[in-house]
Scaffold this active site. Structure first.
Site, PDB file in Angstrom:
ATOM      1  CG  ASP A  10      -0.178  -0.008   2.554  1.00  0.00           C
ATOM      2  OD1 ASP A  10       0.991  -0.462   2.590  1.00  0.00           O
ATOM      3  OD2 ASP A  10      -0.735   0.473   3.568  1.00  0.00           O
ATOM      4  CG  HIS A 242       7.254   0.218   9.968  1.00  0.00           C
ATOM      5  ND1 HIS A 242       7.404  -0.188  11.272  1.00  0.00           N
ATOM      6  CD2 HIS A 242       6.861   1.512  10.034  1.00  0.00           C
ATOM      7  CE1 HIS A 242       7.111   0.814  12.085  1.00  0.00           C
ATOM      8  NE2 HIS A 242       6.783   1.853  11.360  1.00  0.00           N
TER       9      HIS A 242
HETATM   10  C1  BDR Z   1       2.883  -0.386   8.505  1.00  0.00           C
HETATM   11  O1  BDR Z   1       1.801   0.519   8.307  1.00  0.00           O
HETATM   12  C2  BDR Z   1       2.035   1.310   7.185  1.00  0.00           C
HETATM   13  O2  BDR Z   1       1.856   2.657   7.500  1.00  0.00           O
HETATM   14  C3  BDR Z   1       3.467   1.094   6.783  1.00  0.00           C
HETATM   15  O3  BDR Z   1       3.616   1.174   5.381  1.00  0.00           O
HETATM   16  C4  BDR Z   1       3.774  -0.276   7.293  1.00  0.00           C
HETATM   17  O4  BDR Z   1       3.428  -1.264   6.371  1.00  0.00           O
HETATM   18  C5  BDR Z   1       3.580  -0.052   9.821  1.00  0.00           C
HETATM   19  O5  BDR Z   1       2.708  -0.211  10.878  1.00  0.00           O
HETATM   20 CA    CA Z   2       2.934  -0.703   4.042  1.00  0.00          CA
END
Ligand code: BDR
Ligand code: CA
Length: 310
Positions: A10, A242
């Site tokens: 995403d 992340h």
């Molecule tokens: C996750 O949430 C999204 O905002 C980031 O892309 C990542 O996949 C982190 O909690």
């Molecule tokens: Ca993500």
């Protein structure tokens, strides 16, 4: 041996870094990118995925649009402060130069068709809400035996949440989907906040990346400031890796310590999206999930910087 991969995403600033890391890694054979709502609506995340592949000069990789809403809830966008109004740092990109690839059944159909064509080979790397994977399971449950494994950026098993006090954003966005994905028979590895908050890029790291002068690093230099500023509000002078951490798991699992736990996903009330390890088997039966609990973050950050700058 190369690992065949579908990247479900995403984009998202850290998703962008993850995609660039995949494309910089010859061990990974990217079969397609499937998109999902989360950091923005699926129209925008799909446009962003297309744009990122153009930046990386990989317009040959198909992008298949996926779910625009969770299985059983209403999607409420909330990530503009972290990722920008456009999901990519408010850099006002033009419309993408190409369209997404139409596919029967959309992203879920692409996942089913690709996994079933190559039994035992395809890794699903999911770094957004797990809706596309859950829809793929509904469409063809045999993918749970046919996929090689599922690696997920998501969850906060031994640490606190980021979108609520207890829930990590990707699981929170569609807890029913997460429960279905964890409950299927495929091996699942969870690269969650327990480790991703510990691997960060400082301003100095970002400056080093920017100095590399590659198309991907130039692009990261443009999009990262919004993400950096969002974490500064919480007193964190660095950006957490992340989604790139989940790619790093594929490249070098020895970067991580893991522990297999029985995992429960809360789907009700104010704790919806919480991922709870049932360490004493009180709520059995629950699915087993391999959870990353430790990380050699300096080695992970070096890997990312080295690959993106090369
Ligand atoms: C996750 O949430 C999204 O905002 C980031 O892309 C990542 O996949 C982190 O909690
Ligand atoms: Ca993500």
């Amino acid at each position: 041996m190369t690992q065949a991969l579908i990247f479900d995403t995403d984009p998202g600033i850290d998703d962008a870094m993850a995609l660039f890391l995949i494309l910089a890694s010859p061990e990974l054979d990217l079969l397609g990118v499937t998109t999902v709502f989360g950091n923005n609506g699926v129209g925008q995340t799909t446009a962003n995925a297309l744009h990122l592949l153009t930046v990386a000069e990989r317009a040959d990789v198909p992008v298949i649009a996926g779910a625009g809403a969770p299985l059983a809830r209403v999607y409420k966008p909330s990530a503009a402060r972290v990722h920008g109004e456009d999901g990519l740092g408010n850099i006002h990109l033009p419309p993408p130069a190409r369209a997404a690839t139409p596919w029967p059944g959309d992203a879920a159909g692409f996942i089913v068709d690709t996994v079933m064509q190559r039994p035992g080979e395809v890794t699903l790397l999911a770094v957004g809400a797990l809706t596309n994977l859950a829809l793929a399971l509904q469409r063809e449950p045999r993918i749970a035996e046919a996929a090689r494994r599922v690696v997920i950026m998501g969850g906060a098993v031994f640490s606190r949440g980021n979108i609520t006090p207890v829930a990590e954003a990707n699981i929170y966005h569609d807890p029913e989907a997460a429960r279905a994905v964890f409950g299927a028979r495929w091996p699942v590895v969870l690269v969650g906040l327990d480790v991703t908050m510990r691997s960060t890029l400082t301003e100095a790291d970002l400056a080093q990346l920017a100095a590399a002068g590659r198309p991907a690093t130039d692009f990261i230099a443009r999009i990262a400031p919004v993400y950096f500023a969002a974490y500064q509000v919480f007193g964190i002078e660095a950006i957490p890796l992340h989604d790139p951490s989940a790619v790093a798991y594929l490249l070098d699992p020895t970067l991580f310590e893991t522990r297999t736990v029985s995992l429960y996903v809360e789907c009700e009330g104010r704790c919806a999206g919480q991922t709870i390890a049932d360490l004493y088997g009180v709520w059995a039966p629950l699915p087993d999930v391999e959870v990353c609990t430790g990380v050699d973050s300096s080695r992970l950050v070096s890997l990312l910087k080295h690959r993106l700058s090369a």
